[in-house]
Design a protein around this motif. Sequence first.
Motif, short mmCIF file in Angstrom:
data_model
loop_
_atom_site.label_atom_id
_atom_site.label_comp_id
_atom_site.label_asym_id
_atom_site.label_seq_id
_atom_site.Cartn_x
_atom_site.Cartn_y
_atom_site.Cartn_z
N LEU A 1 -8.09 2.74 6.63
CA LEU A 1 -8.25 1.49 7.39
C LEU A 1 -8.94 0.44 6.52
O LEU A 1 -8.59 -0.74 6.58
CB LEU A 1 -9.05 1.75 8.66
CG LEU A 1 -9.29 0.54 9.58
CD1 LEU A 1 -7.97 -0.08 10.02
CD2 LEU A 1 -10.11 0.94 10.79
N GLU A 2 -9.92 0.86 5.72
CA GLU A 2 -10.60 -0.08 4.83
C GLU A 2 -9.63 -0.67 3.81
O GLU A 2 -9.68 -1.88 3.51
CB GLU A 2 -11.75 0.62 4.09
CG GLU A 2 -12.93 0.99 4.95
CD GLU A 2 -12.66 2.19 5.87
OE1 GLU A 2 -11.68 2.94 5.59
OE2 GLU A 2 -13.39 2.35 6.86
N GLU A 3 -8.73 0.16 3.29
CA GLU A 3 -7.73 -0.33 2.33
C GLU A 3 -6.75 -1.27 3.00
O GLU A 3 -6.32 -2.27 2.40
CB GLU A 3 -7.00 0.85 1.70
CG GLU A 3 -7.86 1.67 0.75
CD GLU A 3 -7.19 2.96 0.30
OE1 GLU A 3 -7.48 3.41 -0.82
OE2 GLU A 3 -6.38 3.52 1.08
N VAL A 4 -6.39 -0.98 4.25
CA VAL A 4 -5.50 -1.87 5.01
C VAL A 4 -6.15 -3.23 5.20
O VAL A 4 -5.53 -4.28 4.97
CB VAL A 4 -5.15 -1.25 6.38
CG1 VAL A 4 -4.46 -2.27 7.28
CG2 VAL A 4 -4.24 -0.03 6.19
N ASN A 5 -7.43 -3.23 5.60
CA ASN A 5 -8.14 -4.49 5.82
C ASN A 5 -8.27 -5.30 4.53
O ASN A 5 -8.12 -6.53 4.53
CB ASN A 5 -9.53 -4.21 6.40
CG ASN A 5 -9.46 -3.81 7.86
OD1 ASN A 5 -8.52 -4.15 8.56
ND2 ASN A 5 -10.47 -3.09 8.33
N GLN A 6 -8.57 -4.62 3.42
CA GLN A 6 -8.74 -5.33 2.15
C GLN A 6 -7.41 -5.90 1.67
O GLN A 6 -7.35 -7.03 1.18
CB GLN A 6 -9.31 -4.39 1.08
CG GLN A 6 -9.70 -5.10 -0.21
CD GLN A 6 -10.70 -6.21 -0.01
OE1 GLN A 6 -11.78 -5.98 0.52
NE2 GLN A 6 -10.35 -7.43 -0.41
N LEU A 56 0.82 -1.20 0.00
CA LEU A 56 0.00 0.00 0.00
C LEU A 56 0.86 1.25 0.00
O LEU A 56 2.02 1.22 0.41
CB LEU A 56 -0.90 0.02 1.24
CG LEU A 56 -1.99 -1.03 1.35
CD1 LEU A 56 -2.60 -1.01 2.74
CD2 LEU A 56 -3.08 -0.81 0.30
N GLU A 57 0.25 2.35 -0.43
CA GLU A 57 0.91 3.65 -0.36
C GLU A 57 0.71 4.21 1.05
O GLU A 57 -0.34 3.99 1.67
CB GLU A 57 0.33 4.61 -1.39
CG GLU A 57 0.60 4.24 -2.83
CD GLU A 57 2.09 4.31 -3.17
OE1 GLU A 57 2.78 5.18 -2.61
OE2 GLU A 57 2.54 3.49 -3.98
N GLU A 74 -1.89 -5.27 12.17
CA GLU A 74 -2.18 -4.93 13.57
C GLU A 74 -1.59 -3.56 13.94
O GLU A 74 -2.24 -2.75 14.60
CB GLU A 74 -1.61 -6.01 14.50
CG GLU A 74 -2.37 -7.32 14.47
CD GLU A 74 -3.83 -7.17 14.85
OE1 GLU A 74 -4.12 -6.45 15.81
OE2 GLU A 74 -4.68 -7.76 14.17
N LYS A 75 -0.36 -3.29 13.49
CA LYS A 75 0.28 -2.02 13.81
C LYS A 75 -0.45 -0.84 13.14
O LYS A 75 -0.71 0.18 13.78
CB LYS A 75 1.75 -2.04 13.36
CG LYS A 75 2.62 -3.04 14.10
CD LYS A 75 2.81 -2.65 15.55
CE LYS A 75 3.82 -3.57 16.24
NZ LYS A 75 4.00 -3.24 17.67
N LEU A 76 -0.78 -1.00 11.86
CA LEU A 76 -1.45 0.08 11.14
C LEU A 76 -2.87 0.28 11.68
O LEU A 76 -3.36 1.41 11.80
CB LEU A 76 -1.49 -0.22 9.64
CG LEU A 76 -0.14 -0.11 8.92
CD1 LEU A 76 -0.28 -0.53 7.47
CD2 LEU A 76 0.41 1.30 9.00
N ARG A 77 -3.55 -0.82 12.00
CA ARG A 77 -4.91 -0.73 12.54
C ARG A 77 -4.90 0.03 13.87
O ARG A 77 -5.70 0.94 14.09
CB ARG A 77 -5.47 -2.13 12.74
CG ARG A 77 -6.83 -2.16 13.41
CD ARG A 77 -7.33 -3.60 13.55
NE ARG A 77 -8.50 -3.65 14.40
CZ ARG A 77 -8.48 -3.74 15.72
NH1 ARG A 77 -7.32 -3.81 16.36
NH2 ARG A 77 -9.59 -3.79 16.42
N ASP A 100 -14.67 -5.70 12.75
CA ASP A 100 -13.40 -6.14 13.31
C ASP A 100 -13.60 -6.42 14.79
O ASP A 100 -13.71 -5.50 15.60
CB ASP A 100 -12.33 -5.07 13.11
CG ASP A 100 -10.93 -5.60 13.42
OD1 ASP A 100 -10.82 -6.61 14.14
OD2 ASP A 100 -9.95 -5.01 12.93
N LEU A 101 -13.65 -7.69 15.14
CA LEU A 101 -13.85 -8.11 16.52
C LEU A 101 -12.59 -8.76 17.09
O LEU A 101 -12.65 -9.45 18.11
CB LEU A 101 -15.03 -9.10 16.61
CG LEU A 101 -16.38 -8.58 16.11
CD1 LEU A 101 -17.42 -9.70 16.11
CD2 LEU A 101 -16.87 -7.42 16.97
#
Length: 215
Positions: A19-24, A13-14, A61-64, A112-113
């Motif tokens: 957060l949505e882009e991180v999850n995808q 990723l750039e 996990e870190k980015l989230r 996200d649980l």
Amino acid sequence: MSDLERYYRVLELEPGATLEEVNQAYKDLVFVWHPDRIPKDNLRLQQKAQEKLKAINEAREKLRSLKIKHQTTLNSPPPQEENPSQTTQKPPKQNSDLSGKDYSRANLSNKDLSGRNLSYANLSGANLSDTFMHKVNLRGANLSEANLFRANLLLADLREANLRGANLIGADLSGTDLRGADLTGARIRSGERLLVKLIGANLAGAIMPDGEIYQ
């Protein structure tokens, strides 16, 4: 290169991705590098896949955590001048303990649980498709008839959980603790093809979809 830049690079990723882009990106890369997709006799690629998954999980996990913290800061109200004549009440902290809560028939798709305590919660008939539940505690939870299509349950605690009739097609149960869980009638196959990941799962004493107790 900073750690932050490295995390974005791991997820391809750039910097500044949402957060949505991180999850995808996480979903896409886990699908590509899951050891279940690598020939078992190719030890070199199996080892590489394990290392990739470790790096992918750490980066997400870190980015989230960083993005949630940043969002919380942005949404926090400005500090108010203290007035001795008024009693101020601090807002309650976000509670990760959801044990025993009733979420029957709830739509929790794509939520996200991860890391939450949902032990003995009622999730019967809930829509949990594409939900992140990494390391979630679902011990004794009622997940009967729940839709767990493509749910991520890596390293989850599902001891004594009720999964009767649940849809587990495409779910990732790698490393989960399923000791004593009831999977009677759960959907895990299409014909003869197993469509749920159970790599490293502990199934001791679990009641399998056909009613047999796993030895």
